[in-house]
Design a protein around this motif. Structure first.
Motif, PDB file in Angstrom:
ATOM      1  N   GLU A  56      46.985  38.644  39.000  1.00  0.00           N
ATOM      2  CA  GLU A  56      47.499  39.684  39.885  1.00  0.00           C
ATOM      3  C   GLU A  56      46.366  40.525  40.448  1.00  0.00           C
ATOM      4  O   GLU A  56      46.342  40.847  41.646  1.00  0.00           O
ATOM      5  CB  GLU A  56      48.488  40.560  39.114  1.00  0.00           C
ATOM      6  CG  GLU A  56      49.171  41.611  39.963  1.00  0.00           C
ATOM      7  CD  GLU A  56      50.164  42.441  39.175  1.00  0.00           C
ATOM      8  OE1 GLU A  56      49.773  43.522  38.710  1.00  0.00           O
ATOM      9  OE2 GLU A  56      51.320  42.005  39.020  1.00  0.00           O
ATOM     10  N   GLN A  57      45.398  40.874  39.601  1.00  0.00           N
ATOM     11  CA  GLN A  57      44.303  41.713  40.064  1.00  0.00           C
ATOM     12  C   GLN A  57      43.326  40.944  40.947  1.00  0.00           C
ATOM     13  O   GLN A  57      42.700  41.529  41.841  1.00  0.00           O
ATOM     14  CB  GLN A  57      43.587  42.338  38.869  1.00  0.00           C
ATOM     15  CG  GLN A  57      44.435  43.369  38.142  1.00  0.00           C
ATOM     16  CD  GLN A  57      43.679  44.094  37.048  1.00  0.00           C
ATOM     17  OE1 GLN A  57      42.645  43.627  36.582  1.00  0.00           O
ATOM     18  NE2 GLN A  57      44.191  45.237  36.630  1.00  0.00           N
ATOM     19  N   ILE A  58      43.176  39.646  40.702  1.00  0.00           N
ATOM     20  CA  ILE A  58      42.338  38.845  41.597  1.00  0.00           C
ATOM     21  C   ILE A  58      42.959  38.787  42.987  1.00  0.00           C
ATOM     22  O   ILE A  58      42.268  38.919  44.007  1.00  0.00           O
ATOM     23  CB  ILE A  58      42.126  37.438  41.023  1.00  0.00           C
ATOM     24  CG1 ILE A  58      41.182  37.495  39.807  1.00  0.00           C
ATOM     25  CG2 ILE A  58      41.541  36.500  42.078  1.00  0.00           C
ATOM     26  CD1 ILE A  58      40.988  36.166  39.110  1.00  0.00           C
ATOM     27  N   TYR A  59      44.295  38.603  43.047  1.00  0.00           N
ATOM     28  CA  TYR A  59      44.973  38.610  44.343  1.00  0.00           C
ATOM     29  C   TYR A  59      44.798  39.964  45.036  1.00  0.00           C
ATOM     30  O   TYR A  59      44.523  40.025  46.245  1.00  0.00           O
ATOM     31  CB  TYR A  59      46.465  38.324  44.168  1.00  0.00           C
ATOM     32  CG  TYR A  59      46.778  36.932  43.687  1.00  0.00           C
ATOM     33  CD1 TYR A  59      45.958  35.861  44.014  1.00  0.00           C
ATOM     34  CD2 TYR A  59      47.893  36.679  42.893  1.00  0.00           C
ATOM     35  CE1 TYR A  59      46.232  34.576  43.565  1.00  0.00           C
ATOM     36  CE2 TYR A  59      48.175  35.400  42.440  1.00  0.00           C
ATOM     37  CZ  TYR A  59      47.344  34.352  42.774  1.00  0.00           C
ATOM     38  OH  TYR A  59      47.615  33.092  42.331  1.00  0.00           O
ATOM     39  N   ALA A  60      44.968  41.055  44.269  1.00  0.00           N
ATOM     40  CA  ALA A  60      44.800  42.383  44.848  1.00  0.00           C
ATOM     41  C   ALA A  60      43.361  42.606  45.314  1.00  0.00           C
ATOM     42  O   ALA A  60      43.112  43.249  46.350  1.00  0.00           O
ATOM     43  CB  ALA A  60      45.197  43.454  43.832  1.00  0.00           C
ATOM     44  N   ASN A  61      42.417  42.065  44.557  1.00  0.00           N
ATOM     45  CA  ASN A  61      41.013  42.173  44.916  1.00  0.00           C
ATOM     46  C   ASN A  61      40.726  41.443  46.227  1.00  0.00           C
ATOM     47  O   ASN A  61      40.053  41.964  47.125  1.00  0.00           O
ATOM     48  CB  ASN A  61      40.167  41.587  43.781  1.00  0.00           C
ATOM     49  CG  ASN A  61      38.685  41.839  43.973  1.00  0.00           C
ATOM     50  OD1 ASN A  61      38.281  42.698  44.756  1.00  0.00           O
ATOM     51  ND2 ASN A  61      37.872  41.073  43.271  1.00  0.00           N
ATOM     52  N   ILE A  62      41.272  40.230  46.345  1.00  0.00           N
ATOM     53  CA  ILE A  62      41.096  39.461  47.586  1.00  0.00           C
ATOM     54  C   ILE A  62      41.686  40.208  48.771  1.00  0.00           C
ATOM     55  O   ILE A  62      41.062  40.337  49.835  1.00  0.00           O
ATOM     56  CB  ILE A  62      41.744  38.072  47.454  1.00  0.00           C
ATOM     57  CG1 ILE A  62      40.992  37.234  46.407  1.00  0.00           C
ATOM     58  CG2 ILE A  62      41.761  37.345  48.789  1.00  0.00           C
ATOM     59  CD1 ILE A  62      41.665  35.913  46.084  1.00  0.00           C
ATOM     60  N   PHE A  63      42.890  40.739  48.575  1.00  0.00           N
ATOM     61  CA  PHE A  63      43.555  41.454  49.668  1.00  0.00           C
ATOM     62  C   PHE A  63      42.783  42.711  50.054  1.00  0.00           C
ATOM     63  O   PHE A  63      42.556  42.985  51.237  1.00  0.00           O
ATOM     64  CB  PHE A  63      44.981  41.807  49.253  1.00  0.00           C
ATOM     65  CG  PHE A  63      45.713  42.641  50.260  1.00  0.00           C
ATOM     66  CD1 PHE A  63      46.200  42.066  51.430  1.00  0.00           C
ATOM     67  CD2 PHE A  63      45.909  44.003  50.060  1.00  0.00           C
ATOM     68  CE1 PHE A  63      46.857  42.848  52.376  1.00  0.00           C
ATOM     69  CE2 PHE A  63      46.566  44.775  51.001  1.00  0.00           C
ATOM     70  CZ  PHE A  63      47.041  44.193  52.157  1.00  0.00           C
ATOM     71  N   GLY A  64      42.380  43.499  49.049  1.00  0.00           N
ATOM     72  CA  GLY A  64      41.664  44.734  49.336  1.00  0.00           C
ATOM     73  C   GLY A  64      40.354  44.485  50.049  1.00  0.00           C
ATOM     74  O   GLY A  64      40.017  45.167  51.040  1.00  0.00           O
TER      75      GLY A  64
END
Length: 355
Positions: free
Chosen positions: A47-55
């Motif tokens: 979840e945090q990797i996805y959020a990191n990519i998006f951010g």
């Protein structure tokens, strides 16, 4: 706390070792990614990797097109927060996404693509490091922790039950203890949720784990019933003093039998009860609750006004005893089909008062 410190340290060492210029972000990401169990850590990592990519992606696009003025940065954070909330991400994940945005949109002379890539690598390094620290260092033992919490809380409740039935308790102190025990139950429910989330990958261990979960759930329910009984005694304390000694004696005797049964089941779970082939290890002294109710009606036969005033107390005892019998049945069933349910542990001596 210890795992968070280890995760931050390892992330910083690795970032410095491979020459990342923004090692601090790896440490920040590691601190946000630590979770109380392995299952949550696995979920949080992706979840945090996805959020990191998006951010990082949104921040890079906006910096390239609109620049990095403070107003633009604020507008970008609103977009990122809204997107993360739409995907129902937790607070730590949203915070990490915002860190990714700020990390990319800060003023720099480096090429945007290289700069964003380095920030992304730093944050991802921290997330992955936290996952492996959670996996390899001090894996949580929620089964033992859960039983310790249940055992200690139940011991406190039964102690106060014995004290209150003998009119030795101080009302303000008992009220404070009841409030504290309510909070303890909330902590126990949280620990049970963490234990429930643990995954068993060996097929042979799944059925015993599921049976243990049922037993722990019933232990918690039984402890809650004992706390309800304690609360009932606290509420009816002034009325118990006014009733005949005959009923008081029967009430204390029957409650002592129930408490004895509850304690014996917990000792059986810790393997401290000698097994006997002629009797189940959970065999308890059965309280005569119908006799308690009959005594209650008999002492109030001449007083119609107060005849039913203590029936709720008798009802609490009957509910409490019913849950103990069900817990006894579950424990006996588990010990019959498996190699025992032994959760013995070393700890300080518990406060107990002989019945």
């Amino acid at each position: 706390m210890l795992k968070t410190g280890i995760a931050v340290t390892v992330a910083l060492y690795i970032a410095n070792l491979i020459g990342l210029p923004s090692a601090t972000y790896a440490g920040i990401a590691a601190a946000f990614a630590i979770q109380p169990n392995i299952y949550r850590s696995f979920q949080t990592m992706f979840e945090q990797i996805y959020a990191n990519i998006f951010g990082v992606s949104i921040a890079a696009v906006i910096v390239f097109t609109l620049g990095n003025d403070p107003i633009i940065i604020g507008f970008t954070t609103i977009i990122v927060i809204g997107f993360c909330m739409y995907l129902r991400m937790n607070e730590n994940t949203i915070a990490l996404a915002l860190i990714a945005v700020l990390a990319v949109m800060e003023t720099t002379e480096m090429m945007l693509v290289n700069f964003a890539g380095l920030r992304f690598l730093s944050l991802t390094l921290g997330i992955v490091t936290a996952f492996f620290v959670n996996l390899l260092f001090f894996p949580p033992k929620y089964e033992l922790r859960l039983f310790k919490q249940i055992d200690q809380m139940t011991a406190d409740i039964l102690l106060w039950l014995r004290i209150s039935t003998r009119h030795l308790s101080d009302d303000p102190a008992l009220k404070g203890e009841i409030d504290r025990l309510d909070l303890e139950i909330a902590h126990i429910d949280n620990t049970y949720s963490l234990y429930n989330e643990e995954r068993i990958y060996r097929r042979k261990a799944r059925v015993p784990k599921m049976r243990k979960m049922v037993i722990f759930r019933q232990m918690i329910v039984t402890s809650k019933k004992s706390l309800e009984t304690l609360r009932a005694f606290y509420q009816f304390d002034d009325k118990i003093d006014s009733i005949p000694k005959e009923f008081q004696k029967v009430l204390v005797d029957e409650l002592d039998k129930i408490i004895y049964g509850h304690e014996r089941l917990l000792l059986s779970t810790m393997g401290k009860i000698k097994k006997n082939q002629t009797k189940p290890v959970e065999d308890i002294t059965t309280p005569n609750l119908p006799h308690l109710v009959d005594t209650l009606f008999r002492v109030y036969e001449k007083d119609e006004k107060d005849r039913h005033i203590l029936l709720p107390l008798a009802s609490r005892l009957m509910d409490y005893h019913k849950e103990i019998l069900y817990l006894q049945k579950l424990l006996y069933s588990y010990q019959k089909f498996h190699d025992g349910f032994n959760l013995n542990f070393k700890k300080k001596k518990r406060r107990r008062i002989a019945p």
